[in-house]
Design a protein around this motif. Sequence first.
Motif, PDB file in Angstrom:
ATOM      1  N   GLY A  43      67.542  42.153  25.866  1.00 15.32           N
ATOM      2  CA  GLY A  43      66.094  42.015  25.966  1.00 15.32           C
ATOM      3  C   GLY A  43      65.556  40.728  25.365  1.00 15.32           C
ATOM      4  N   VAL A  44      66.079  40.329  24.220  1.00 19.14           N
ATOM      5  CA  VAL A  44      65.613  39.096  23.575  1.00 19.14           C
ATOM      6  C   VAL A  44      65.924  37.881  24.443  1.00 19.14           C
ATOM      7  CG1 VAL A  44      65.771  37.637  21.529  1.00 19.14           C
ATOM      8  CG2 VAL A  44      65.864  40.112  21.284  1.00 19.14           C
ATOM      9  N   LEU A  45      67.097  37.888  25.078  1.00 19.74           N
ATOM     10  CA  LEU A  45      67.472  36.766  25.934  1.00 19.74           C
ATOM     11  C   LEU A  45      66.546  36.671  27.147  1.00 19.74           C
ATOM     12  CD1 LEU A  45      71.376  37.100  25.907  1.00 19.74           C
ATOM     13  CD2 LEU A  45      69.888  35.858  24.331  1.00 19.74           C
ATOM     14  N   ILE A  46      66.188  37.822  27.715  1.00 18.12           N
ATOM     15  CA  ILE A  46      65.272  37.835  28.855  1.00 18.12           C
ATOM     16  C   ILE A  46      63.903  37.305  28.440  1.00 18.12           C
ATOM     17  CG2 ILE A  46      64.059  39.329  30.500  1.00 18.12           C
ATOM     18  CD1 ILE A  46      66.529  41.133  30.520  1.00 18.12           C
ATOM     19  N   ALA A  47      63.443  37.704  27.259  1.00 17.63           N
ATOM     20  CA  ALA A  47      62.140  37.246  26.776  1.00 17.63           C
ATOM     21  C   ALA A  47      62.130  35.735  26.560  1.00 17.63           C
ATOM     22  CB  ALA A  47      61.789  37.975  25.471  1.00 17.63           C
ATOM     23  N   LEU A  48      63.203  35.208  25.974  1.00 17.29           N
ATOM     24  CA  LEU A  48      63.273  33.758  25.764  1.00 17.29           C
ATOM     25  C   LEU A  48      63.338  33.013  27.103  1.00 17.29           C
ATOM     26  CD1 LEU A  48      65.791  33.644  22.772  1.00 17.29           C
ATOM     27  CD2 LEU A  48      63.343  33.131  22.698  1.00 17.29           C
ATOM     28  N   GLY A  49      64.068  33.573  28.062  1.00 14.01           N
ATOM     29  CA  GLY A  49      64.114  32.967  29.393  1.00 14.01           C
ATOM     30  C   GLY A  49      62.757  32.952  30.058  1.00 14.01           C
ATOM     31  N   GLY A  81      65.991  27.528  39.717  1.00  8.71           N
ATOM     32  CA  GLY A  81      66.268  28.956  39.703  1.00  8.71           C
ATOM     33  C   GLY A  81      67.041  29.415  38.491  1.00  8.71           C
ATOM     34  N   ILE A  82      67.611  28.485  37.720  1.00  8.11           N
ATOM     35  CA  ILE A  82      68.396  28.881  36.543  1.00  8.11           C
ATOM     36  C   ILE A  82      67.536  29.627  35.519  1.00  8.11           C
ATOM     37  CG2 ILE A  82      69.693  28.010  34.556  1.00  8.11           C
ATOM     38  CD1 ILE A  82      70.833  25.839  36.387  1.00  8.11           C
ATOM     39  N   PRO A  83      66.350  29.120  35.143  1.00  5.69           N
ATOM     40  CA  PRO A  83      65.580  29.853  34.139  1.00  5.69           C
ATOM     41  C   PRO A  83      64.528  30.793  34.729  1.00  5.69           C
ATOM     42  CG  PRO A  83      64.620  27.694  34.400  1.00  5.69           C
ATOM     43  CD  PRO A  83      65.771  27.779  35.376  1.00  5.69           C
ATOM     44  N   LEU A  84      64.310  30.786  36.046  1.00  2.00           N
ATOM     45  CA  LEU A  84      63.208  31.550  36.635  1.00  2.00           C
ATOM     46  C   LEU A  84      63.697  32.846  37.260  1.00  2.00           C
ATOM     47  CD1 LEU A  84      61.084  28.806  38.457  1.00  2.00           C
ATOM     48  CD2 LEU A  84      60.811  29.716  36.146  1.00  2.00           C
ATOM     49  N   PHE A  85      62.910  33.915  37.096  1.00  2.00           N
ATOM     50  CA  PHE A  85      63.199  35.148  37.801  1.00  2.00           C
ATOM     51  C   PHE A  85      63.001  34.936  39.300  1.00  2.00           C
ATOM     52  CE2 PHE A  85      61.725  36.864  33.606  1.00  2.00           C
ATOM     53  CZ  PHE A  85      62.984  37.251  33.190  1.00  2.00           C
ATOM     54  N   HIS A 120      70.099  34.521  40.954  1.00  2.26           N
ATOM     55  CA  HIS A 120      69.620  35.819  40.492  1.00  2.26           C
ATOM     56  C   HIS A 120      70.763  36.812  40.317  1.00  2.26           C
ATOM     57  CE1 HIS A 120      67.044  39.361  40.150  1.00  2.26           C
ATOM     58  NE2 HIS A 120      67.675  39.904  41.165  1.00  2.26           N
ATOM     59  N   GLY A 121      71.728  36.796  41.205  1.00  5.87           N
ATOM     60  CA  GLY A 121      72.799  37.777  41.143  1.00  5.87           C
ATOM     61  C   GLY A 121      74.006  37.364  40.331  1.00  5.87           C
ATOM     62  N   LEU A 122      74.212  36.049  40.155  1.00  2.74           N
ATOM     63  CA  LEU A 122      75.476  35.582  39.598  1.00  2.74           C
ATOM     64  C   LEU A 122      75.394  34.888  38.247  1.00  2.74           C
ATOM     65  CD1 LEU A 122      76.952  34.004  42.885  1.00  2.74           C
ATOM     66  CD2 LEU A 122      77.575  36.209  41.869  1.00  2.74           C
ATOM     67  N   VAL A 123      74.239  34.348  37.895  1.00  2.00           N
ATOM     68  CA  VAL A 123      74.200  33.437  36.749  1.00  2.00           C
ATOM     69  C   VAL A 123      73.242  33.933  35.662  1.00  2.00           C
ATOM     70  CG1 VAL A 123      73.710  31.069  36.025  1.00  2.00           C
ATOM     71  CG2 VAL A 123      74.752  31.484  38.253  1.00  2.00           C
ATOM     72  N   PRO A 124      73.742  34.140  34.439  1.00  3.54           N
ATOM     73  CA  PRO A 124      72.827  34.382  33.332  1.00  3.54           C
ATOM     74  C   PRO A 124      72.029  33.119  33.052  1.00  3.54           C
ATOM     75  CG  PRO A 124      75.087  34.113  32.554  1.00  3.54           C
ATOM     76  CD  PRO A 124      75.145  34.116  34.052  1.00  3.54           C
ATOM     77  N   PRO A 125      70.797  33.218  32.506  1.00  2.00           N
ATOM     78  CA  PRO A 125      70.207  34.376  31.839  1.00  2.00           C
ATOM     79  C   PRO A 125      69.382  35.299  32.721  1.00  2.00           C
ATOM     80  CG  PRO A 125      68.845  32.444  31.446  1.00  2.00           C
ATOM     81  CD  PRO A 125      70.001  31.993  32.287  1.00  2.00           C
ATOM     82  N   HIS A 126      69.715  35.450  33.990  1.00  4.96           N
ATOM     83  CA  HIS A 126      69.028  36.436  34.816  1.00  4.96           C
ATOM     84  C   HIS A 126      69.411  37.840  34.348  1.00  4.96           C
ATOM     85  CE1 HIS A 126      67.220  33.734  37.817  1.00  4.96           C
ATOM     86  NE2 HIS A 126      68.232  32.949  37.503  1.00  4.96           N
ATOM     87  N   PRO A 127      68.497  38.818  34.471  1.00  2.74           N
ATOM     88  CA  PRO A 127      68.715  40.149  33.880  1.00  2.74           C
ATOM     89  C   PRO A 127      69.977  40.853  34.355  1.00  2.74           C
ATOM     90  CG  PRO A 127      66.415  39.885  34.518  1.00  2.74           C
ATOM     91  CD  PRO A 127      67.140  38.687  35.048  1.00  2.74           C
ATOM     92  N   GLY A 128      70.269  40.823  35.676  1.00  9.98           N
ATOM     93  CA  GLY A 128      71.439  41.529  36.185  1.00  9.98           C
ATOM     94  C   GLY A 128      72.737  41.064  35.576  1.00  9.98           C
ATOM     95  N   LEU A 177      84.718  40.145  37.179  1.00 15.53           N
ATOM     96  CA  LEU A 177      84.202  41.474  37.536  1.00 15.53           C
ATOM     97  C   LEU A 177      82.676  41.496  37.475  1.00 15.53           C
ATOM     98  CD1 LEU A 177      84.601  44.399  38.295  1.00 15.53           C
ATOM     99  CD2 LEU A 177      85.040  44.926  35.881  1.00 15.53           C
ATOM    100  N   VAL A 178      82.112  40.832  36.468  1.00 10.66           N
ATOM    101  CA  VAL A 178      80.655  40.699  36.396  1.00 10.66           C
ATOM    102  C   VAL A 178      80.123  40.034  37.665  1.00 10.66           C
ATOM    103  CG1 VAL A 178      78.747  39.532  35.202  1.00 10.66           C
ATOM    104  CG2 VAL A 178      80.561  40.639  33.877  1.00 10.66           C
ATOM    105  N   LEU A 179      80.794  38.981  38.106  1.00 15.99           N
ATOM    106  CA  LEU A 179      80.343  38.245  39.291  1.00 15.99           C
ATOM    107  C   LEU A 179      80.536  39.063  40.563  1.00 15.99           C
ATOM    108  CD1 LEU A 179      81.739  34.702  38.412  1.00 15.99           C
ATOM    109  CD2 LEU A 179      79.467  35.632  37.987  1.00 15.99           C
ATOM    110  N   ALA A 180      81.604  39.848  40.643  1.00 15.27           N
ATOM    111  CA  ALA A 180      81.812  40.705  41.813  1.00 15.27           C
ATOM    112  C   ALA A 180      80.702  41.751  41.911  1.00 15.27           C
ATOM    113  CB  ALA A 180      83.180  41.383  41.726  1.00 15.27           C
ATOM    114  N   ILE A 181      80.339  42.326  40.778  1.00 13.90           N
ATOM    115  CA  ILE A 181      79.234  43.290  40.769  1.00 13.90           C
ATOM    116  C   ILE A 181      77.925  42.606  41.146  1.00 13.90           C
ATOM    117  CG2 ILE A 181      77.826  44.735  39.236  1.00 13.90           C
ATOM    118  CD1 ILE A 181      80.421  45.435  37.741  1.00 13.90           C
ATOM    119  N   GLY A 182      77.704  41.399  40.603  1.00 18.00           N
ATOM    120  CA  GLY A 182      76.495  40.656  40.951  1.00 18.00           C
ATOM    121  C   GLY A 182      76.433  40.331  42.429  1.00 18.00           C
TER     122      GLY A 182
END
Length: 501
Positions: free
Chosen positions: A92-98, A139-143, A181-189, A442-447
């Motif tokens: 949650g903190v990471l999402i808020a900072l993003g 798109g890196i920092p934006l939802f 959105h699906g593959l790269v943090p700091p996106h929520p998924g 595995l994280v990326l496959a799920i994303g």
Amino acid sequence: MLHTAHPLAHATAQITAQAADTAAPAASTPQLVVAAVAGIAVIVALIVWLKLHPFLALVLGSGVLALVAGIGLTDTFSSFTAGLGSTVAGVGVLIALGAIIGKLLIDSGGADRIVDTILDRTPAARLPWAMALIAFVIGIPLFFEVGVVLLIPVVMIVARRVRTNPVLVGIPALAGLSALHGLVPPHPGPLLAIDALGANLGLTLGLGLLVAVPTVIVAGPLLAIPLTRWVRLAPPTTVLGVPDSGTDDAATGTGGTGGTGGTTGAGGTATAVAPAATLRKPSFGMSVLVVLLPVILMLARSVVEIAGAGETGYGTVLEFLGEPLVALLLTSLFALVAFGTGTGRTRQQLGDLVGSSFAPIAGILLIVGAGGGFKQTLVDSGVGEVIASGIADAGITPLLAGWLVAALIRIATGSATVATITAAGIMAPLAAGLDPTQAALLVLAIGAGSVFLSHVNDAGFWLVKEYFGMTVGQTFKTWSLMESVLSVVALLTVLLLGAVL
């Protein structure tokens, strides 16, 4: 990097070891399977048929899963609340900072500066590639929803300027945003999956960018060419229904409204943000630096860890700076200077901007937290271990299994976040037996699975349909097909990396 034994062997051995070292679940295997099916079915039914908010659906689905799995009535939500708390604390903190970084990027005009600079230096024939690059960078920092609202006016103005089908420049932009959105943090998924699977964030970030590049190329500029033949749209004469009064040589994210960017409020509607005339717009270099700073710091940390230099003086510093919380916090503070006081804003204005960045993510934080609760219920009840053992016994590789589970939940619910949450919870026991590289993949496959086949139960489907003025059939032929191609290409790339790393 050295080759490792097949990840399925690692996973099976780990599950067997866990089963020997821990007490067996109170319920039988058939009962636990029924519990998993019941919990997921309740979530799907509540979201799809009753249109219930995913937060409430996840809470109720967790309760049903716990009760069917034989957890005592008084302890029905114990695992859920524990999982919710740990997930919000870790993610949650990471999402808020993003969200702070994204808000400052938009309202300062930094996003506009990136768009303007790239488009001004791009020949008309390469505009689809330029739009993919723009979406990839900002798109890196934006939802995703914020990026769509920001870039759609740009797409329409560019299509009007060169008198072309908006699909040609729109699909590359949407592909860039969706892949990030699906593959790269700091996106929520991705953040949620990293937390649930215990993956290394920096390593996942680096591999995610590596997977995203070819994925965006195939699902964006290359796919856009045949799509323009299948769906013929006239060059737009308006931007989001507003006549474009801007000049043809000013392709900015304004929608013809005089230099404003776009963002979304809590309700998902577009609102214009117009900087005061006295404010200075940040430079292109500064805007790109703010976007890439957390990426650079987190990747540097991963390089230090892989090189085994963590005990050196510089390695210790880089490990600290590359800690996700530290990297995003430093970037947020740097953005306050670069996009705030550096452009002429007062401290009060900056405080108000930071405060306003939290409202749109309140719903996301609740969904992410509830997803963590559902995941913990899966784990504590023994359901996750049973399903993971079944996947291992069936001979399906963890990467393919994670993609399949996420894709099925995505098709059923229309929510990429819910798909990621559910798949990560189911795959968590398998991830315990994977090396760091395979866990990140595995994280990326799920994303990748979480963005498969967006259709009528996905809000993004209707967002794209209305913005482009397409029919439902045309939206299926463009947006839905693009999402499916993007998902499959990302999976194939992940499987290829899994075979060689």
